[in-house]
Design an enzyme around this catalytic site. Structure first.
Site, PDB file in Angstrom:
ATOM      1  N   SER A   1       0.848  -1.191   0.000  1.00  0.00           N
ATOM      2  CA  SER A   1       0.000   0.000   0.000  1.00  0.00           C
ATOM      3  C   SER A   1       0.882   1.239   0.000  1.00  0.00           C
ATOM      4  CB  SER A   1      -0.887   0.002   1.230  1.00  0.00           C
ATOM      5  OG  SER A   1      -0.107   0.346   2.343  1.00  0.00           O
ATOM      6  N   LYS A   2       0.238   2.374  -0.087  1.00  0.00           N
ATOM      7  CA  LYS A   2       0.975   3.640  -0.247  1.00  0.00           C
ATOM      8  C   LYS A   2       1.491   4.205   1.064  1.00  0.00           C
ATOM      9  CE  LYS A   2      -0.064   6.892  -3.423  1.00  0.00           C
ATOM     10  NZ  LYS A   2      -0.904   7.774  -4.216  1.00  0.00           N
TER      11      LYS A   2
END
Ligand code: GLU
Length: 441
Positions: free
Chosen positions: A230-231
């Site tokens: 994920s970011k």
């Protein structure tokens, strides 16, 4: 290996994720290693999700990573040729698909049924969307060549998926099968999240009397903090990573090893070397973890492989300094940066007089900077002479070396970390260095 034909089949729906680039690189290496063929196919039949410039950005990224394709197709252009409608009609006439008129009612926005068994399945409609009639009580399986394992589903878990929408556009499930067969794809590689689609495709292959290709799903890349990547700690799109200051060489080298390993423990690969070394038995069965420290290490390595001239070009977008000045800064930072973007933090003070937070100074900063001023005023303007003057001052005054240079560094740059400070002072020039130190003496 016989001649392998692979494809990369992205949808132009936005910024390319690092996992997609990895899939493309694996498919590319596999075909090139076997001297086969690599096809780029744009899967753009879902017009609602398409973003402007999506196709160009896919091509640009593939070019950046030196991935070349032998053939190029755009699915939406093939719709008019009737390939998908013809296949869907065959499925209908053989009783393996049915018309559905409740698309709006039982379908999610993307046109797929939410229910496994569609209410229209036995209604005998003669128009509408076309859906797959999943058989009762059948076992569907295939051997995944990436995870090296047979995967099996019972048909009771497979959905009556939409194949052709009522507007005549195929869904992914139909288009992917028709195209992979038409284009002679021998090995399909796609991200692990596509695995639930595979039994649908296998049924379509069977009903269209086509031989299914080999299919493999590289494992999901995991976030160090758990779950899928994920970011949370930085970009996971290719463009985002480049904008963060990662070199394509480093991104490439890092991601090919996320899920694949060579027979020896070798770590550094160019694309050519990767193609030569590529062997599908190197695919890993367990999920790789996206380790940013490792990525930074690769990036630092490839930064240090660049010539100073190349680095001037690469660093300039991150800190647009005068080219001549940048040329002199590069040797000072080359050994210490991990990401190109760090140049901003390390060298912006050359151009802009810094705001100095005086609480960063040591207690004795006034006396340190007073004495440093004497060197700045009277030394010959070279790194050697200034260093000698500073060292003599430190010795004769009984200063602590670290504290003296820290105060000088902060007065010049406002920062606790810079390239070697005497070199920086020389680059700033006598007048500028004196102007910066003067408010604190
Ligand atoms: N169009 C799909 C994607 O965007 C491709 C899946 C596949 O390779 O079959 O990733």
């Amino acid at each position: 290996m016989s001649h392998i034909v692979t494809r990369f089949a992205p949808s132009p729906t936005g910024s390319m994720h690092i996992g997609n680039l990895r899939t493309a690189l694996y498919a590319y290496a596999m075909s090139r290693h076997s001297e086969g063929k690599f096809i780029l196919r744009i899967e753009d039949t879902d017009k609602k999700r398409e973003v402007e410039g999506g196709v160009d950005s896919i091509k640009r990224i593939l070019n950046t990573f030196n991935i070349t394709w032998d053939e190029y197709f755009i699915q939406s252009e093939r719709v008019a040729k009737g390939y998908y409608a013809k296949a869907a009609e065959k499925l209908i006439s053989d009783g393996n698909a049915f018309y559905c008129q409740c698309e709006a009612k039982n379908a999610k926005d993307n046109g797929y049924s939410e229910e496994l068994r569609d209410p229209c399945r036995d209604k005998g409609f003669t128009t509408g969307a076309i859906k797959l009639k999943v058989p009762e009580n059948e076992v569907i399986s295939f051997f995944d060549f990436v995870i090296d394992k047979k995967i099996t589903w019972h048909s009771s878990k497979v959905q009556d998926a939409t194949l052709l929408k009522s507007d005549g556009f195929p869904t992914y499930h139909l288009a992917v099968v028709v195209d992979d067969a038409d284009m002679g794809i021998t090995h399909v590689m796609r991200g692990h999240d596509w695995l639930p689609s595979t039994p649908i495709h296998l049924l379509v292959y069977k009903y269209l009397e086509l031989e299914a290709p080999q299919i493999g799903h590289p494992t999901d890349i995991l976030d160090p903090e758990g779950g899928k990547l994920s970011k949370r700690k930085g970009s996971v799109s290719v463009d985002g990573m480049i904008a963060e200051g990662y070199l394509p060489e480093a991104i490439f080298n890092f991601i090919i090893l996320l899920g694949w390993a060579p027979k020896d423990n070798r770590e550094l690969f160019t694309l050519k070397e990767f193609i030569e070394a590529f062997d599908p038995s190197g695919f890993q069965k367990s999920n790789p973890v996206f380790n940013r420290e490792k990525l930074d290490w690769f990036n630092g390595h490839y930064i240090r492989q660049k010539s100073d001239e190349e680095l001037v070009d690469l660093l300039s977008p991150f800190l647009p300094l005068d080219r001549e000045l940048m040329k002199q800064i590069v040797p000072l930072v080359k050994e210490r940066i991990q990401k190109l973007s760090e140049i901003k933090d390390l060298a912006a003070f050359f151009e802009e007089k810094p705001e100095v937070d005086t609480s960063l100074f040591t207690e004795k900063y006034k006396v340190h900077l007073n004495k440093a001023t004497k060197c700045l005023e009277s030394s010959e303007w070279s790194v050697e002479s200034l260093t000698n003057c500073f060292i003599e001052t430190i010795k004769s005054e009984g200063f602590k070396t670290g504290e003296f240079f820290m105060d000088l560094r902060i007065a010049m740059s406002g920062k606790r970390f810079t390239p070697p400070i005497t070199e920086c002072v020389v680059l700033l020039g006598r007048d500028e260095a004196l102007a910066r130190i003067q408010p604190f003496t």
